[in-house]
Motif scaffolding. Structure first.
Motif, short mmCIF file in Angstrom:
data_model
loop_
_atom_site.label_atom_id
_atom_site.label_comp_id
_atom_site.label_asym_id
_atom_site.label_seq_id
_atom_site.Cartn_x
_atom_site.Cartn_y
_atom_site.Cartn_z
N GLN A 72 71.40 0.06 58.68
CA GLN A 72 70.80 0.31 59.98
C GLN A 72 69.29 0.07 60.02
O GLN A 72 68.81 -0.66 60.88
N SER A 73 68.54 0.68 59.09
CA SER A 73 67.09 0.62 59.24
C SER A 73 66.39 1.01 57.95
O SER A 73 67.00 1.55 57.01
N LEU A 74 65.10 0.75 57.92
CA LEU A 74 64.19 1.21 56.87
C LEU A 74 63.07 1.99 57.54
O LEU A 74 62.52 1.55 58.55
N THR A 75 62.76 3.16 56.97
CA THR A 75 61.74 4.01 57.56
C THR A 75 60.76 4.49 56.51
O THR A 75 61.17 5.06 55.48
N GLU A 76 59.49 4.27 56.75
CA GLU A 76 58.45 4.86 55.92
C GLU A 76 58.28 6.32 56.36
O GLU A 76 58.17 6.61 57.55
N TYR A 77 58.31 7.24 55.40
CA TYR A 77 58.20 8.65 55.76
C TYR A 77 57.28 9.38 54.78
O TYR A 77 57.06 8.94 53.65
N MET A 78 56.75 10.49 55.26
CA MET A 78 55.88 11.34 54.45
C MET A 78 56.69 12.54 53.98
O MET A 78 57.19 13.30 54.80
N ASP A 79 56.84 12.69 52.68
CA ASP A 79 57.67 13.77 52.13
C ASP A 79 56.90 15.09 52.16
O ASP A 79 56.44 15.60 51.15
N TYR A 80 56.79 15.66 53.36
CA TYR A 80 55.97 16.86 53.54
C TYR A 80 56.47 18.04 52.73
O TYR A 80 55.67 18.82 52.20
N GLU B 169 58.18 17.85 49.97
CA GLU B 169 58.20 17.45 48.56
C GLU B 169 59.55 17.68 47.88
O GLU B 169 59.63 18.04 46.70
N ASP B 170 60.63 17.42 48.63
CA ASP B 170 61.97 17.54 48.02
C ASP B 170 62.51 16.19 47.58
O ASP B 170 63.63 16.09 47.05
N GLY B 171 61.75 15.12 47.78
CA GLY B 171 62.13 13.81 47.29
C GLY B 171 63.11 13.05 48.14
O GLY B 171 63.57 11.97 47.74
N VAL B 172 63.47 13.57 49.33
CA VAL B 172 64.42 12.89 50.21
C VAL B 172 63.90 12.87 51.64
O VAL B 172 62.97 13.59 52.00
N PHE B 173 64.56 12.04 52.44
CA PHE B 173 64.19 11.86 53.83
C PHE B 173 64.78 12.97 54.70
O PHE B 173 65.95 13.31 54.59
N GLN B 174 63.95 13.52 55.58
CA GLN B 174 64.40 14.33 56.71
C GLN B 174 63.74 13.77 57.97
O GLN B 174 62.63 13.23 57.92
N TYR B 175 64.44 13.92 59.09
CA TYR B 175 63.99 13.27 60.32
C TYR B 175 62.60 13.74 60.75
O TYR B 175 61.82 12.95 61.29
N ASP B 176 62.27 15.01 60.50
CA ASP B 176 60.97 15.51 60.94
C ASP B 176 59.82 15.01 60.06
O ASP B 176 58.66 15.39 60.29
N GLU B 177 60.14 14.14 59.07
CA GLU B 177 59.09 13.58 58.22
C GLU B 177 58.73 12.14 58.61
O GLU B 177 57.98 11.47 57.90
N THR B 178 59.27 11.69 59.76
CA THR B 178 58.95 10.34 60.22
C THR B 178 57.57 10.27 60.86
O THR B 178 57.00 9.18 60.97
N GLY B 179 57.03 11.40 61.29
CA GLY B 179 55.67 11.44 61.83
C GLY B 179 54.68 11.46 60.68
O GLY B 179 54.26 12.52 60.22
N ILE B 180 54.29 10.29 60.21
CA ILE B 180 53.53 10.20 58.96
C ILE B 180 52.05 10.52 59.14
O ILE B 180 51.31 10.55 58.15
N TRP C 37 56.90 -4.73 51.75
CA TRP C 37 56.99 -3.77 52.84
C TRP C 37 55.60 -3.50 53.43
O TRP C 37 54.62 -3.39 52.69
N SER C 38 55.50 -3.38 54.74
CA SER C 38 54.20 -3.16 55.41
C SER C 38 53.90 -1.66 55.45
O SER C 38 54.14 -0.97 56.45
N TRP C 39 53.36 -1.17 54.34
CA TRP C 39 53.02 0.25 54.25
C TRP C 39 51.83 0.59 55.16
O TRP C 39 50.88 -0.19 55.26
N GLN C 40 51.88 1.77 55.76
CA GLN C 40 50.75 2.25 56.53
C GLN C 40 49.91 3.27 55.76
O GLN C 40 48.74 3.47 56.06
N ARG C 41 50.56 3.90 54.77
CA ARG C 41 49.85 4.83 53.89
C ARG C 41 50.22 4.49 52.45
O ARG C 41 51.22 3.81 52.19
N ASN C 42 49.42 4.98 51.50
CA ASN C 42 49.70 4.71 50.09
C ASN C 42 50.35 5.88 49.38
O ASN C 42 50.51 5.85 48.16
N ASP C 43 50.74 6.93 50.13
CA ASP C 43 51.37 8.11 49.52
C ASP C 43 52.71 8.44 50.18
O ASP C 43 53.17 9.58 50.14
N THR C 44 53.35 7.45 50.77
CA THR C 44 54.61 7.66 51.47
C THR C 44 55.77 7.08 50.68
O THR C 44 55.59 6.33 49.72
#
Length: 356
Positions: free
Chosen positions: A80-88, A90-101, A197-204
């Motif tokens: 479906q997609s690729l999403t850059e996310y910020m692991d707020y 720090e559990d090492g996985v994606f959650q939807y509320d972490e898409t606001g980087i 990949w077009s990263w917007q941050r270097n810690d995501t």
């Protein structure tokens, strides 16, 4: 008249026995073709379809049973997609509320979407590469077939430099590749290679979303620990982390019903190209359900600057899907058996490959 009928029945029986013997001896009941970026593998009563046309890349598994070859069980795996996310958290996985980087620091200007939908990628088909084993000087058997879908262009703004290859393998014999076990003739493996990949941050991190979508009304999905998932609930936005098995590279969602058992599997590690040297790093996953029977699966990759290579697969096992008591998520592995009708139909389309 009775004698003629008896002779005809005897002849048909001998022919049937001969055909079955030929199938077992040659072991080449394997068919593959490509048409308009759709590749079809058929082996006994299993069928795997890979398609890069349409909206998003799709892999389909189905199996046949019964005299009229009606579909007994099938499911789709959709890229479906690729999403850059910020692991707020720090559990090492994606959650939807972490898409606001940009929640923790001021956002730069301009800001572009941190999600690339794969429907915005145009794919090309590489053609087939076939591995053979020599039987005689003139005959050879197929061991494996490989092909690649490559991103020709990306129409989504700011991602024109992104490159992605989906390298598909169908092996007819069991394989173990870098710790990843593959069941010959019953599993289609695909390597995913991502670059630029077009990263917007270097810690995501980067999350690759697969959707598991059974197409049969009566089915059940077990998580990687063998426990049934309630697919009737909408848990989108509350993605659950999947715990990796330390002793195995391969993690598996089991999908099945009263007769068939299939799986979507993925590796809990990936290869990262770091200064022209590949290093293995842990890959984690999370999932949610949306209430329609499907599962959104998010494979999470650490921040990478050059290239990452990753291994998922889909396959089939025989027998009904039951609660896994040993927490392996696997159960007993047996290759799906075939009916006499399936044998006869396959023999008619039997391919013997000759040297030119």
């Amino acid at each position: 008249m009775k004698t003629k009928i008896a002779n005809w029945v005897l002849g048909l029986s001998l022919l049937t026995l001969l055909l079955v013997t030929q199938v077992n001896a040659d072991d080449q009941d394997f068919f593959y073709e490509e048409n308009s970026n759709q590749v079809t593998f058929k082996y006994y009563d299993l069928e795997f379809i890979a398609k890069a046309g349409g909206s998003v890349p799709k892999f389909q598994f189905l199996t046949e049973s019964g005299f009229a070859f009606e579909t007994a069980f099938s499911f789709n795996i959709m890229f479906q997609s690729l999403t850059e996310y910020m692991d707020y958290n720090e559990d090492g996985v994606f959650q939807y509320d972490e898409t606001g980087i940009w929640k923790d620091i001021p956002a730069p200007n301009p800001v572009f979407s941190n999600t690339l939908t794969l429907s915005g990628v145009k794919w090309t088909f590489s053609g087939f590469t076939v591995d053979y084993t020599d039987i005689t000087e003139e005959l050879k058997e197929v061991d494996a077939v490989h092909f690649t879908y490559s991103s020709e262009s990306v129409t989504v703004p700011n991602y024109s430099e992104f490159e992605m290859d989906i390298i598909v393998h169908m092996y007819l014999n069991n394989q173990t590749i870098e710790g990843y076990e593959i069941f010959g003739g019953a599993e289609m493996k695909f390597d995913i290679v991502m670059r630029n990949w077009s990263w917007q941050r270097n810690d995501t991190n980067l999350a690759l979303r697969f959707d598991i979508m059974p197409t049969t009304n009566t089915y059940r999905i077990n998580d990687t620990n063998g426990h049934e998932i309630d697919c009737s609930q909408n848990t989108a936005g509350s993605e659950l982390k999947i715990q990796n098995h330390a002793e195995d590279v391969k993690e598996q969602f089991m999908i099945g019903g009263e007769q068939y058992r299939a799986f979507f599997a993925y590796a809990n590690q990936a290869k990262y190209n770091i200064s022209n040297q590949y290093q293995y790093r842990t890959v984690n996953a999370s999932y949610s359900t949306v209430g329609d029977g499907s599962i959104k699966t998010y494979i999470s990759f650490e921040h990478f600057d050059e290239e990452v290579i990753y291994d998922p697969s889909i396959g089939s096992l025989e027998g009904p899907l039951i609660e896994d008591t040993d927490n392996s998520g696997l159960g007993t592995f047996e290759i799906v058996t075939i009916s006499l009708v399936s044998v006869l139909a396959i023999v008619i389309s039997l391919r013997i490959f000759k040297r030119k």
